[in-house]
Motif scaffolding. Structure first.
Motif, short mmCIF file in Angstrom:
data_model
loop_
_atom_site.label_atom_id
_atom_site.label_comp_id
_atom_site.label_asym_id
_atom_site.label_seq_id
_atom_site.Cartn_x
_atom_site.Cartn_y
_atom_site.Cartn_z
N LEU A 180 -4.35 -15.64 16.43
CA LEU A 180 -3.22 -14.79 16.04
C LEU A 180 -2.73 -13.96 17.23
CD1 LEU A 180 -5.69 -14.47 13.61
CD2 LEU A 180 -3.59 -13.90 12.39
N PRO A 181 -1.63 -14.36 17.86
CA PRO A 181 -1.07 -13.55 18.95
C PRO A 181 -0.53 -12.22 18.43
CG PRO A 181 -0.15 -15.78 18.90
CD PRO A 181 -0.86 -15.57 17.61
N ALA A 182 -0.47 -11.23 19.31
CA ALA A 182 0.12 -9.92 18.99
C ALA A 182 -0.45 -9.35 17.70
CB ALA A 182 1.64 -10.05 18.92
N THR A 183 -1.77 -9.41 17.56
CA THR A 183 -2.43 -8.95 16.34
C THR A 183 -3.64 -8.11 16.69
OG1 THR A 183 -1.75 -11.01 15.24
CG2 THR A 183 -3.44 -9.68 14.15
N ASP A 184 -3.67 -6.86 16.22
CA ASP A 184 -4.80 -5.98 16.51
C ASP A 184 -5.82 -6.04 15.38
OD1 ASP A 184 -3.80 -4.41 14.44
OD2 ASP A 184 -2.77 -3.02 15.80
N ALA A 185 -6.86 -5.20 15.45
CA ALA A 185 -7.95 -5.26 14.49
C ALA A 185 -7.49 -4.91 13.07
CB ALA A 185 -9.07 -4.30 14.92
N GLN A 186 -6.61 -3.93 12.93
CA GLN A 186 -6.13 -3.56 11.60
C GLN A 186 -5.29 -4.67 10.98
OE1 GLN A 186 -4.12 0.18 12.32
NE2 GLN A 186 -5.89 1.36 11.64
N GLN A 187 -4.43 -5.27 11.79
CA GLN A 187 -3.56 -6.34 11.28
C GLN A 187 -4.36 -7.58 10.90
OE1 GLN A 187 -1.12 -6.38 14.82
NE2 GLN A 187 0.64 -5.51 13.74
N VAL A 188 -5.36 -7.92 11.70
CA VAL A 188 -6.14 -9.12 11.40
C VAL A 188 -6.95 -8.93 10.12
CG1 VAL A 188 -8.25 -8.58 12.72
CG2 VAL A 188 -7.54 -10.95 12.44
N ALA A 189 -7.36 -7.69 9.83
CA ALA A 189 -8.09 -7.43 8.59
C ALA A 189 -7.19 -7.66 7.38
CB ALA A 189 -8.61 -6.00 8.60
N ILE A 190 -5.93 -7.24 7.47
CA ILE A 190 -4.99 -7.43 6.37
C ILE A 190 -4.71 -8.91 6.16
CG2 ILE A 190 -2.62 -7.00 5.62
CD1 ILE A 190 -2.76 -4.34 7.18
N ILE A 191 -4.48 -9.63 7.27
CA ILE A 191 -4.18 -11.06 7.18
C ILE A 191 -5.37 -11.83 6.61
CG2 ILE A 191 -3.66 -13.14 8.53
CD1 ILE A 191 -2.12 -11.31 10.47
N THR A 192 -6.56 -11.48 7.04
CA THR A 192 -7.76 -12.18 6.55
C THR A 192 -7.96 -11.97 5.06
OG1 THR A 192 -8.76 -11.78 8.73
CG2 THR A 192 -10.21 -12.56 6.99
N ASP A 193 -7.70 -10.77 4.59
CA ASP A 193 -7.84 -10.50 3.15
C ASP A 193 -6.83 -11.33 2.35
OD1 ASP A 193 -9.14 -8.86 1.05
OD2 ASP A 193 -7.09 -8.15 0.73
N LYS A 194 -5.62 -11.53 2.89
CA LYS A 194 -4.63 -12.38 2.23
C LYS A 194 -5.11 -13.83 2.16
CE LYS A 194 -0.48 -9.72 3.43
NZ LYS A 194 0.80 -9.73 4.18
N LEU A 195 -5.73 -14.29 3.26
CA LEU A 195 -6.25 -15.66 3.28
C LEU A 195 -7.36 -15.84 2.25
CD1 LEU A 195 -6.44 -16.21 7.14
CD2 LEU A 195 -4.73 -17.14 5.59
N ARG A 196 -8.26 -14.86 2.17
CA ARG A 196 -9.36 -14.94 1.21
C ARG A 196 -8.83 -14.95 -0.23
NH1 ARG A 196 -12.96 -11.44 -1.55
NH2 ARG A 196 -11.69 -9.66 -0.93
N SER A 197 -7.85 -14.09 -0.51
CA SER A 197 -7.25 -14.05 -1.84
C SER A 197 -6.55 -15.36 -2.18
CB SER A 197 -6.27 -12.88 -1.94
OG SER A 197 -6.93 -11.65 -1.72
N LYS A 198 -5.87 -15.93 -1.20
CA LYS A 198 -5.17 -17.20 -1.41
C LYS A 198 -6.15 -18.31 -1.77
CE LYS A 198 -1.53 -19.89 -1.31
NZ LYS A 198 -0.48 -19.79 -2.34
N LEU A 199 -7.28 -18.38 -1.07
CA LEU A 199 -8.29 -19.39 -1.39
C LEU A 199 -8.85 -19.18 -2.78
CD1 LEU A 199 -10.55 -20.10 1.74
CD2 LEU A 199 -8.95 -21.63 0.60
#
Length: 389
Positions: free
Chosen positions: A315-334
């Protein structure tokens, strides 16, 4: 009608070239099935050029719509079909509506002229200007198609034949505008005056097909290169391509300080899915995981199959807070996308590890950090997210 032996030989040679090209591209379309739609367009384009040249060679001092305006329209349609074949070959946006408008305008303008030698100048100007525009548009499409894989120097080299043809037609337009007497060589293609134009037709037929063959080879190389970087099952980037993209992104971090993050995740209980439902079900789970999560990640992210049931997202241009939000969306999607296999709903979960780049990191240490975080997520209950920080 005064005929010249050399002119007749050149007309025969042009027809032979166009016929050969028509049959060759037709064979590539069917039965060889090599880029069938694009090859079909190239075959028909050469057929129109062949018919146009044959009709033009029958011109005389007598007025005839068949040998004058229709012959020009056939040749111009051949030029436009070359463009559509290129668009199909490289999966570019179709310009059929625009080209139909151009062809309609040309047809109306040329239909207003009396067919015969007396309209040579005006018809020649219209035809040459439209032909020049067609080749310029063809060059533009090729530049767009080749830009991702070649530098500008090689692109200009490959496009030089098309640019030369556009330049010659533009020059002919200007000459007919300011020296009308030069149009007389098109009154009768079988006369000695038409020999320079016939040599140009020979060159044009050869160059156009050489460029199209070059396009087909370029597209083939692009497809081979793309297949070498793609996972055969999921269609995601493979491990080789992932390492290349990660190394490039890390160089941007070192140069510009642009933060990036990784998400490494492993499907939970994947072995049990294979054992209980079959390996075909396991493959279906991998494919659906790739399909569903591709809907969540951004276009700038790189989604790859890291190995087995492991996946990596860069994930380019993504810090620790943003990656946490994105990862939670991925987990929920699965969690909300169970796989239906033979009337059975197979729940899908994964253990996620994330890592955000920091000083002294390398691509290798980033992968190690994400891997350790992922295993920590597995050891703390699965269907979980752990960060390397």
């Amino acid at each position: 009608m005064i005929t010249d032996p050399l002119a007749q030989q050149l007309i025969f040679f042009i027809c032979l070239l166009a016929t050969t090209a028509t049959l060759a591209w037709g064979a590539m379309a069917y039965p060889l099935r090599i880029a069938p739609r694009a090859s079909g367009y190239f075959s028909v384009a050469n057929l129109f050029l062949l018919i146009g040249v044959i009709l033009t060679s029958q011109r005389s001092s007598d007025p005839s719509y068949l040998y004058w305006p229709i012959a020009n329209i056939m040749i111009l349609m051949g030029f436009l079909l070359l463009r559509h074949g290129t668009q199909r070959l490289f999966r570019l946006k179709s310009s059929i509506k625009t080209d139909c408008v151009l062809l309609t305008v040309f047809t109306v303008l040329i239909a207003l002229q009396e067919p015969g030698p007396q309209s040579n100048q005006i018809v020649g100007i219209l035809f040459s200007s439209m032909a020049a525009l067609s080749f310029l548009l063809l060059a533009k499409d090729n530049r767009i198609a080749l830009a991702p894989s070649l530098n500008l120097t090689f692109i200009l080299l490959l496009l030089s034949p098309i640019i030369v043809l556009a330049f010659i037609f533009t020059l002919r337009t200007l000459l007919l505008l300011f020296a009308p007497s030069l149009g007389s060589h098109m009154a009768n293609l079988q006369s000695a005056d038409a020999i320079p134009m016939l040599w140009f037709f020979v060159m044009m037929t050869l160059l156009v097909n050489v460029v199209m063959i070059g396009n087909a080879l370029t597209r083939l190389v692009q497809k081979i290169r793309l297949q070498a970087d793609k996972d055969y099952l999921t269609g995601l980037w493979n491990r080789r391509a992932m390492h290349q993209r990660l190394a490039l992104l890390h160089q941007c971090w070192l140069r510009d300080g642009k933060t990036y993050s990784l998400i490494l995740f492993d499907l939970d209980y994947f072995k049990e899915i294979n054992d209980n439902y079959s390996h075909a079900a396991g493959d279906h789970v991998l494919i659906q995981t790739a399909t569903e999560l591709s809907k969540v990640i951004r276009a700038i992210d790189t989604f790859s199959r890291y190995g087995g049931e492991e996946f990596l997202i860069i994930l380019p241009a993504t810090d620790a807070q943003q990656v946490a939000i994105i990862t939670d969306k991925l987990r929920s999607k699965l969690n909300s996308s169970p796989v239906i296999w033979q009337d059975n709903a197979i729940p899908i979960t994964a253990s996620f590890g994330t890592a955000t780049v920091s000083q002294l990191d390398t691509p290798e240490t980033m992968l190690i950090k994400a891997d350790k975080a992922m295993y920590r997520a597995k050891h703390t209950g699965r269907n979980n997210i752990c960060s390397a920080t």
